[in-house]
Design a protein around this motif. Sequence first.
Motif, PDB file in Angstrom:
ATOM      1  N   ASN A  26     -10.332 -11.859  -1.530  1.00 55.30           N
ATOM      2  CA  ASN A  26     -10.661 -10.502  -1.093  1.00 55.30           C
ATOM      3  C   ASN A  26     -12.147 -10.169  -1.244  1.00 55.30           C
ATOM      4  O   ASN A  26     -12.593  -9.130  -0.738  1.00 55.30           O
ATOM      5  N   PRO A  28     -14.193  -8.781  -3.569  1.00 57.08           N
ATOM      6  CA  PRO A  28     -14.507  -7.380  -3.884  1.00 57.08           C
ATOM      7  C   PRO A  28     -15.984  -7.183  -4.201  1.00 57.08           C
ATOM      8  O   PRO A  28     -16.607  -8.002  -4.893  1.00 57.08           O
ATOM      9  N   ASN A 330       0.189   0.888   0.104  1.00 55.89           N
ATOM     10  CA  ASN A 330      -1.228   1.235   0.176  1.00 55.89           C
ATOM     11  C   ASN A 330      -2.138   0.170  -0.432  1.00 55.89           C
ATOM     12  O   ASN A 330      -3.350   0.355  -0.507  1.00 55.89           O
ATOM     13  N   TYR A 334      -8.509  -4.986  -5.247  1.00 57.39           N
ATOM     14  CA  TYR A 334      -9.816  -4.675  -4.682  1.00 57.39           C
ATOM     15  C   TYR A 334     -10.130  -5.664  -3.561  1.00 57.39           C
ATOM     16  O   TYR A 334      -9.883  -6.867  -3.659  1.00 57.39           O
ATOM     17  N   ARG A 335     -10.745  -5.138  -2.481  1.00 55.61           N
ATOM     18  CA  ARG A 335     -11.051  -5.967  -1.319  1.00 55.61           C
ATOM     19  C   ARG A 335     -12.312  -5.443  -0.644  1.00 55.61           C
ATOM     20  O   ARG A 335     -12.355  -4.289  -0.190  1.00 55.61           O
ATOM     21  N   ALA A 338     -13.587  -1.804  -0.676  1.00 54.95           N
ATOM     22  CA  ALA A 338     -12.480  -0.998  -1.206  1.00 54.95           C
ATOM     23  C   ALA A 338     -12.316  -1.305  -2.691  1.00 54.95           C
ATOM     24  O   ALA A 338     -11.592  -2.233  -3.080  1.00 54.95           O
ATOM     25  N   ILE A 339     -12.997  -0.532  -3.528  1.00 59.98           N
ATOM     26  CA  ILE A 339     -13.007  -0.783  -4.968  1.00 59.98           C
ATOM     27  C   ILE A 339     -12.611   0.454  -5.768  1.00 59.98           C
ATOM     28  O   ILE A 339     -12.821   0.497  -6.987  1.00 59.98           O
ATOM     29  N   ASP A 341      -9.535   2.772  -7.150  1.00 60.63           N
ATOM     30  CA  ASP A 341      -8.095   2.795  -7.370  1.00 60.63           C
ATOM     31  C   ASP A 341      -7.465   3.903  -6.528  1.00 60.63           C
ATOM     32  O   ASP A 341      -7.905   5.053  -6.575  1.00 60.63           O
ATOM     33  N   GLY A 343      -7.615   4.246  -3.377  1.00 69.70           N
ATOM     34  CA  GLY A 343      -8.357   4.525  -2.152  1.00 69.70           C
ATOM     35  C   GLY A 343      -7.884   3.676  -0.990  1.00 69.70           C
ATOM     36  O   GLY A 343      -7.022   2.800  -1.136  1.00 69.70           O
ATOM     37  N   PRO A 344      -8.446   3.910   0.196  1.00 71.23           N
ATOM     38  CA  PRO A 344      -8.039   3.151   1.383  1.00 71.23           C
ATOM     39  C   PRO A 344      -8.611   1.736   1.370  1.00 71.23           C
ATOM     40  O   PRO A 344      -9.649   1.474   0.753  1.00 71.23           O
ATOM     41  N   GLY A 345      -7.921   0.816   2.064  1.00 75.42           N
ATOM     42  CA  GLY A 345      -8.442  -0.526   2.264  1.00 75.42           C
ATOM     43  C   GLY A 345      -8.099  -1.527   1.193  1.00 75.42           C
ATOM     44  O   GLY A 345      -8.539  -2.689   1.275  1.00 75.42           O
ATOM     45  N   LEU A 346      -7.340  -1.147   0.169  1.00 76.02           N
ATOM     46  CA  LEU A 346      -6.962  -2.094  -0.876  1.00 76.02           C
ATOM     47  C   LEU A 346      -6.027  -3.160  -0.319  1.00 76.02           C
ATOM     48  O   LEU A 346      -5.252  -2.912   0.615  1.00 76.02           O
TER      49      LEU A 346
END
Length: 370
Positions: A26, A28, A330, A334-335, A338-339, A341, A343-346
């Motif tokens: 991912n 991160p 959701n 982490y990716r 998108a870091i 907690d 949030g979008p995109g995990l």
Amino acid sequence: MDPHLPGFKPWEVGGFIDVNYSYNSNNPDNHVYRGTSVQPRTGEFSLNHAVAYVRRDAIPGRFSPLFEFAAQGGPAADALVAYEPNPGGANGKFAGPEVWKHLSRANIGFRSRHGTEVVVGLQLSPVGIGVHWSPYNWNYTVTWQLNSVPYYLSGLKLAQTIRDKHQVQLWVVNGWQLLADNNKAPSVMLGYTFTPSEKFNLGEYVWIGPEQADMRPRAWRLFSDTQATYNTERFGVGALFDVGADPRTDLPLSPWQMWMNGAVFTRWRVLGKLRTWDMALRPEFFWDRDGRMFGVPQTLVSAAFTNNVRLFNNLLVRLEYRYDHSTSPNGFFYRGPAIMDGGPGLGRDQHTIFFSVAGVFAHRFGGKRG
């Protein structure tokens, strides 16, 4: 050394340095590996953990003092104390992560001739299979289970060994992996182990106590850990099962938040006697129904495959592949950018490769028993 052999030396001094590099699929941006507090960094070379210790063990059949002190540093040491309470006010400097993070173990006590142990201080927690000192585990990374239970306990341990095979324990401690307590009451853990031989061990631990501001019995945490291991020079297998619940009286309707997990550990010797090559495989699941342990309602499924090559007695090289999956719609891992907690995109999946080199040292000394 076997403490029952003549010439046993009760004192030991030792330590290790663990350096690693990990690649996470991912990538991160924060370089944080969301999977374990024992290897918290990814995408970089990391002086992951350094430990130095001295301890005195008991001599069977004699009244013996017990002593243990270990100092530590590195990202793994910082991550270990991340959940310590950090009090404010003028006296905040006397407690909190910055005070405790370089202490790994610090305890004193004694063992009587008849197997009674009394130990106080910062101690290794017996819950789960594995420890925060990664060179001593079959796999390089630890389980989600081990990240959900205490790595250490601060308080009093009373233990009684019966006929060399059975031991009952009573722990009275500040709290769930806490050096500084987060309320005004201790927690209690009862333990039982059955060790019919040096190859097999069965353990059961039950926890009960207040782990939130509400200290009424109706708000106490309930937890059970069951574990078993069978280990020889050529082969080892282990299994554990945990279940826990918190009555959240701080939430509307006081819901019970529950979690459950299980893991199987295997290890086998591929080659060698002095210079050895071992492999280890570990599947695991963690059902965090209400997100009490990891903040998100989900089931985590994980598998780790590790190659352990001991080039010399003091040099261990390890290569591990680990896969993690979250059922949270959701995402959880982490990716890229998108870091945050929640949030979008995990990501819902992550693949990670670890390469580790560890130097390990241990030397025994002190009075001999003839």
